[in-house]
Design a protein around this motif. Structure first.
Motif, short mmCIF file in Angstrom:
data_model
loop_
_atom_site.label_atom_id
_atom_site.label_comp_id
_atom_site.label_asym_id
_atom_site.label_seq_id
_atom_site.Cartn_x
_atom_site.Cartn_y
_atom_site.Cartn_z
N TYR A 112 -26.47 -45.94 48.34
CA TYR A 112 -26.93 -44.81 49.13
C TYR A 112 -26.12 -43.55 48.85
O TYR A 112 -26.63 -42.42 48.97
N LEU A 113 -24.86 -43.71 48.45
CA LEU A 113 -23.99 -42.54 48.23
C LEU A 113 -24.47 -41.68 47.07
O LEU A 113 -24.05 -40.52 46.96
N ASP A 114 -25.33 -42.21 46.21
CA ASP A 114 -25.90 -41.39 45.14
C ASP A 114 -26.75 -40.25 45.72
O ASP A 114 -27.00 -39.25 45.04
N GLN A 115 -27.18 -40.40 46.97
CA GLN A 115 -28.05 -39.41 47.59
C GLN A 115 -27.29 -38.46 48.52
O GLN A 115 -27.91 -37.71 49.27
N VAL A 116 -25.95 -38.48 48.46
CA VAL A 116 -25.14 -37.70 49.40
C VAL A 116 -24.33 -36.66 48.64
O VAL A 116 -23.65 -36.97 47.66
N ASP A 117 -24.40 -35.41 49.08
CA ASP A 117 -23.57 -34.33 48.55
C ASP A 117 -22.55 -33.85 49.57
O ASP A 117 -21.45 -33.44 49.21
N VAL A 118 -22.92 -33.88 50.85
CA VAL A 118 -22.06 -33.36 51.91
C VAL A 118 -22.08 -34.33 53.08
O VAL A 118 -23.14 -34.80 53.50
N VAL A 119 -20.90 -34.65 53.59
CA VAL A 119 -20.77 -35.43 54.82
C VAL A 119 -20.19 -34.50 55.88
O VAL A 119 -19.02 -34.09 55.78
N ALA A 120 -20.99 -34.15 56.88
CA ALA A 120 -20.56 -33.23 57.93
C ALA A 120 -20.25 -34.02 59.20
O ALA A 120 -20.58 -35.21 59.30
N ARG A 121 -19.64 -33.34 60.15
CA ARG A 121 -19.23 -33.97 61.41
C ARG A 121 -18.48 -35.27 61.13
O ARG A 121 -18.67 -36.29 61.79
N ALA A 122 -17.60 -35.23 60.12
CA ALA A 122 -16.89 -36.43 59.69
C ALA A 122 -15.57 -36.56 60.46
O ALA A 122 -14.87 -35.57 60.70
N VAL A 123 -15.24 -37.77 60.84
CA VAL A 123 -13.96 -38.11 61.46
C VAL A 123 -13.19 -38.97 60.46
O VAL A 123 -13.75 -39.42 59.45
N PRO A 124 -11.88 -39.22 60.69
CA PRO A 124 -11.08 -39.97 59.70
C PRO A 124 -11.68 -41.28 59.25
O PRO A 124 -11.64 -41.63 58.07
N VAL A 125 -12.28 -42.04 60.17
CA VAL A 125 -12.83 -43.34 59.78
C VAL A 125 -14.00 -43.18 58.81
O VAL A 125 -14.20 -44.02 57.92
N HIS A 126 -14.76 -42.09 58.94
CA HIS A 126 -15.86 -41.85 58.01
C HIS A 126 -15.33 -41.59 56.60
O HIS A 126 -15.88 -42.10 55.61
N LYS A 127 -14.28 -40.78 56.50
CA LYS A 127 -13.71 -40.47 55.18
C LYS A 127 -13.12 -41.72 54.55
O LYS A 127 -13.27 -41.96 53.34
N HIS A 128 -12.46 -42.54 55.35
CA HIS A 128 -11.88 -43.79 54.85
C HIS A 128 -12.97 -44.72 54.36
O HIS A 128 -12.87 -45.33 53.28
N THR A 129 -14.06 -44.85 55.13
CA THR A 129 -15.18 -45.70 54.74
C THR A 129 -15.82 -45.21 53.44
O THR A 129 -16.15 -46.00 52.55
N ARG B 108 -13.59 -46.17 50.43
CA ARG B 108 -13.65 -47.60 50.15
C ARG B 108 -14.98 -48.00 49.50
O ARG B 108 -15.01 -48.81 48.56
N CYS B 109 -16.06 -47.43 49.98
CA CYS B 109 -17.38 -47.77 49.39
C CYS B 109 -17.48 -47.28 47.95
O CYS B 109 -18.04 -47.97 47.10
N LEU B 110 -16.97 -46.10 47.69
CA LEU B 110 -16.99 -45.58 46.33
C LEU B 110 -16.15 -46.45 45.40
O LEU B 110 -16.55 -46.75 44.27
N GLN B 111 -14.99 -46.89 45.86
CA GLN B 111 -14.13 -47.74 45.04
C GLN B 111 -14.76 -49.10 44.80
O GLN B 111 -14.57 -49.70 43.73
N SER B 112 -15.53 -49.59 45.77
CA SER B 112 -16.15 -50.91 45.61
C SER B 112 -17.18 -50.93 44.49
O SER B 112 -17.50 -51.99 43.96
N ARG B 113 -17.68 -49.76 44.11
CA ARG B 113 -18.66 -49.69 43.02
C ARG B 113 -18.01 -49.22 41.72
O ARG B 113 -18.70 -48.79 40.80
N GLY B 114 -16.67 -49.26 41.66
CA GLY B 114 -15.96 -48.97 40.42
C GLY B 114 -15.60 -47.53 40.20
O GLY B 114 -15.15 -47.16 39.11
#
Length: 828
Positions: free
Chosen positions: A541-558, A561-567
């Motif tokens: 799904y992250l291929d479809q994301v350019d901007v994450v707004a209203r983000a809190v620390p747990v969102h940035k951490h997640t 981790r998701c990006l790293q899980s795909r290499g």
């Protein structure tokens, strides 16, 4: 740039302009240490000897020389001992380079300082300074520590040693005093930095940071040291070295056994095994890697990216995704007046004049500063009364007089200002609708109003009704200059950039569209929406994301981790405590140097000294060039070591006389070491990012490069073998055959160096020329050649060597062409 003063340091600084007493100096030195910014390594013969004895080549020469001496071969023993001279010379030069670089860094620093203390002004060693000291610095002198300017006489400072900028910098007096309650960020215009020099004027400096805590000391410390970890590349090199050692030991045992079985005697068997062991010893690989990582730290520091952990240099060039915050990184981090909407009966200048009149009370406020910069400057009205902004009133009111005319100027929250003006319901709704539209697009909006005022009125009472509405002012945090180009480079290099911010989606989307981030229009999601979609669709799904707004620390951490899980190799930028989790798990954590909190800077592996996104892109480009330089150095080592080891082992195993004697290996190592360490590190970096095909698994060489190394190594092996057997002839002239094999290998080494480095830099030219001249001198001069168990070559021998060098060009150029073609096809 801003520097942050911790509370414990601020509390140690005296108030006003008094100097420290001796008792205060002693107590402060016990807390903060001396002002030893750079620890200069010991010089002289003994430190050189202590470093040299760690090199295995020394013990090889001494041990082999002893073996020759014991069996009565005194000439060979003496030749090996004499060979220690150039060996020591090369070792001394390489060690001296490290010491010279440290001394060069120390040369930017002051040795003495004029300090004002309780008992008067005195000259002391700069290392004796402590936080709180008052120091006088005149034109032509360098600041001895980092501190705040309490007195300055129109000084201009050369800060090129830190920033790389050639233009002089003007400074200002710091009139306030650090509170000592919380961290305080102070603009660079108030600082004098250790290692920077006053060009004109003179200053009095209140020392704040000394020694390793100065900005100069921090850069030097990270360049020369750093936490010793073993990231993937170092582990890969470690595995390569271990494998080569195992193979070398096995070959040595086989060679010694076979030579002894063939009847060549115990000495021949022992010398053959030891010579092969030294030729196969892969000590250059970890040395080159460590050396290049240190060079990378220094080169990145010059780009204003301070590397806190040197091992992260290898990851910078491999970054595939950047999770960037917005404020101060993609934007300038300051308010700028973007739009003016005056009422129908006023001009823009009149609106700005009213706003400026209402801003005279707080020129230090960012919003007021933006208004005053945009307002007409040909007025200097008298302020009769001020009623400052408060949270309950949400407005600021000023009564001003310009000649005989006086009026009241007001600015504040639109709802508050509009409620105090002569407007009907329809007009108020229209203005409030415009306020809402501007706010949803990321603007901070204020309203302005005015009313006449007569001098007979009581100025002690704040006017609070019957105002004329003047209009709206909309402010924004403008995008940094060059960010659009930097993002375009990332897109061309297929590095994905995701903006992560706590702002409103409309605000973040408007900036993303302005700077060209992502698709058109940018694809914006909230942090909660991202988490929900990730649980349903996974990391794709992250291929479809350019901007994450209203983000809190747990969102940035997640997200990380998701990006790293795909290499993905993920870089994260952050400045606050809330960014610490993401900075810590990122492959490359990047903290802001100007406005970053201490906690963010402590966990990050890189600190941006200018908080600029362009610096990140420049660091990636530099990291890729450093990796390419390291690749070229390792390619050279393998292309030369493969034929060296194979011919040293196979020729004796096939029953021929030993090809390389110990002195020959020493000679070759005097060529190989400086080539691998010095030639390729000088390749300049570039500010342009180019596409590089991704590797699913960490691999030091591409498949085409691996084939090129193997093919070139085997070709050189074949040429050495053929030239050795050809020159050995029917009469088995061993000295002539050895000379021919040595020349072919040295010419091949020169060709490989020239083609890989393209002879860019003095080191490449010098080392290549030196290696070829050494072959001509040591072989063609009969006296020298006889000492080396060689014979001068004939004219046709040199033609064969030249022809061999020409043949070596073919696989290197051919595989380089295939590499470029493959990269272009992958880029499409």
């Amino acid at each position: 740039m801003k520097r942050i003063i911790p509370p414990e340091v601020a509390r140690a600084l005296p108030r006003g302009t008094r100097g420290l007493s001796q008792a205060e100096v002693n107590a402060t030195r016990q807390r903060f240490g001396t002002n030893q910014i750079i620890e200069t390594p010991p010089s002289g013969l003994w430190p050189l000897i202590r470093n040299t004895v760690k090199d295995p080549m020394l013990w090889f020469l001494l041990g082999t020389s002893g073996i020759f001496w014991l069996v009565g071969e005194s000439t060979e023993a003496l030749v090996l001992l004499v060979s220690l001279i150039p060996f020591f010379g090369m070792d001394s030069y390489l060690h001296r380079r490290t010491q010279a670089s440290i001394e060069g860094l120390s040369g930017q620093l002051s040795a003495r300082a004029r300090v004002i203390r309780e008992d008067g002004t005195t000259s002391v060693d700069a290392t004796d300074l402590v936080p709180g000291d008052l120091v006088e610095v005149n034109a032509g002198e360098s600041f001895p520590a980092d501190g705040l300017l309490l007195v300055e006489d129109s000084i201009q400072v050369d800060e090129s040693a830190l920033t790389g900028e050639a233009y002089p910098v003007r400074k200002s007096i710091f009139a306030d005093e650090p509170a000592g309650v919380a961290e305080q960020a102070i603009d660079t215009c108030f600082w004098g930095y250790a290692g920077t020099r006053i060009l004109s004027g003179k200053a009095v400096l209140r020392v704040v940071f000394t020694g390793r805590e100065t900005l100069y000391g921090e850069i030097v410390r990270t360049a020369l040291g750093g936490k010793q970890e073993r990231p993937p590349l170092q582990r890969a090199v470690g595995r390569l070295v271990t494998w080569l050692l195992v193979v070398a030991i096995a070959f040595c045992g086989i060679l010694a056994t076979v030579r002894w079985y063939q009847g060549h005697g115990l000495l021949d068997a022992l010398i053959s095994a030891v010579t092969l062991a030294v030729a196969a010893l892969p000590e250059e690989f970890p040395v080159v890697l460590t050396f290049f990582l240190g060079v990378g730290v220094y080169r990145l520091a010059k780009r204003r990216a301070l590397v806190r952990r040197g091992v992260v240099v290898e990851n910078i060039g491999r970054i595939t995704t950047i999770c960037s915050d917005k404020t101060g990184t993609l934007t300038e981090g300051r308010l700028c007046l973007a739009h003016q909407y005056p009422s129908e009966d006023l001009s823009i200048d009149q609106l700005l004049t009213i706003a400026a009149d209402a801003s005279l009370s707080e020129e230090g406020d960012p919003l007021d500063r933006a208004i005053l910069e945009a307002a007409p400057t040909n007025r200097t009205p008298d302020v009769i009364a001020r009623f400052p902004f408060t949270e309950d009133r949400k407005r600021e009111v000023t009564i001003v007089r310009d000649g005989r005319i006086a009026h009241v100027a007001m600015k504040g929250a639109p709802e508050t200002v509009l409620s105090m003006c002569f407007l009907d319901g329809t007009q108020k709704k229209a203005w409030l609708r415009q306020v809402q539209d501007l706010a949803e697009n990321g603007h901070k909006v204020i309203a302005c109003a005015y009313k006449p005022w007569t001098l007979v009125e009581d100025s002690a009472n704040e006017p609070d009704r019957d105002f004329e509405f003047a209009g709206l002012l909309a402010f924004e945090d403008p995008a940094r200059e060059g960010v659009r180009h930097a993002l375009q480079q990332c897109r061309q290099a297929r590095i994905k950039v995701i903006m992560v911010t706590g702002d409103h989606p409309a605000t973040a989307g408007a900036l993303a569209a302005e700077v060209g981030l992502g698709e058109t229009p940018p694809r914006v999601v909230t942090g909660e929406e991202m988490e929900a979609r990730l649980s349903e669709e996974g990391s794709k799904y992250l291929d479809q994301v350019d901007v994450v707004a209203r983000a809190v620390p747990v969102h940035k951490h997640t997200l990380v981790r998701c990006l790293q899980s795909r290499g993905e190799i993920v870089a994260v930028t952050g400045d606050g405590v809330n960014d610490v989790p993401a900075l810590k798990v990122a492959d490359v954590g990047i903290a802001m140097g100007e406005r970053g909190t201490r906690s963010a800077r402590e966990v990050a592996s890189i600190i941006l000294m200018d908080d600029n996104f362009r610096t990140i892109v420049g660091a990636i480009a530099e990291g890729r060039q450093l990796f390419a330089n390291l690749q070229m150095s390792f390619q050279y080592l393998l292309m030369v070591h493969i034929p060296l080891v194979l011919t040293a082992a196979l020729i004796p195993l096939m029953g021929y006389p030993i090809l390389y004697l110990p002195i020959h290996v020493v000679w070759l190592e005097l060529i190989i070491h400086p080539t691998a360490l010095l030639v390729f590190q000088y390749h300049p970096g570039t500010d342009e990012l180019r596409y590089r095909p991704r590797q699913e698994k960490l691999s030091f060489f591409t498949p085409i490069q691996t084939l090129g190394i193997a093919f070139t190594g085997l070709l050189v092996t074949s040429l050495i073998y053929w030239s050795y057997v050809r020159s050995l002839g029917i009469g088995r002239d061993v000295d002539h055959a050895r000379a021919m094999a040595m020349v072919v290998l040295i010419v091949a080494s020169g060709v490989v160096t020239s083609l890989l480095s393209r002879l860019r830099g003095k080191a490449a030219i010098s080392v290549t020329v030196f290696s070829l001249i050494s072959a001509a001198v040591l072989i063609q001069i009969p006296g020298l050649s006889s000492l080396l168990n060689l014979k001068p070559l004939h004219y046709d021998d040199w033609l064969v060597a030249a022809g061999s060098g020409a043949l070596v060009c073919l696989p290197i150029l051919g595989f380089r062409f295939l590499e470029v073609a493959w990269a272009k096809s992958a880029g499409r």
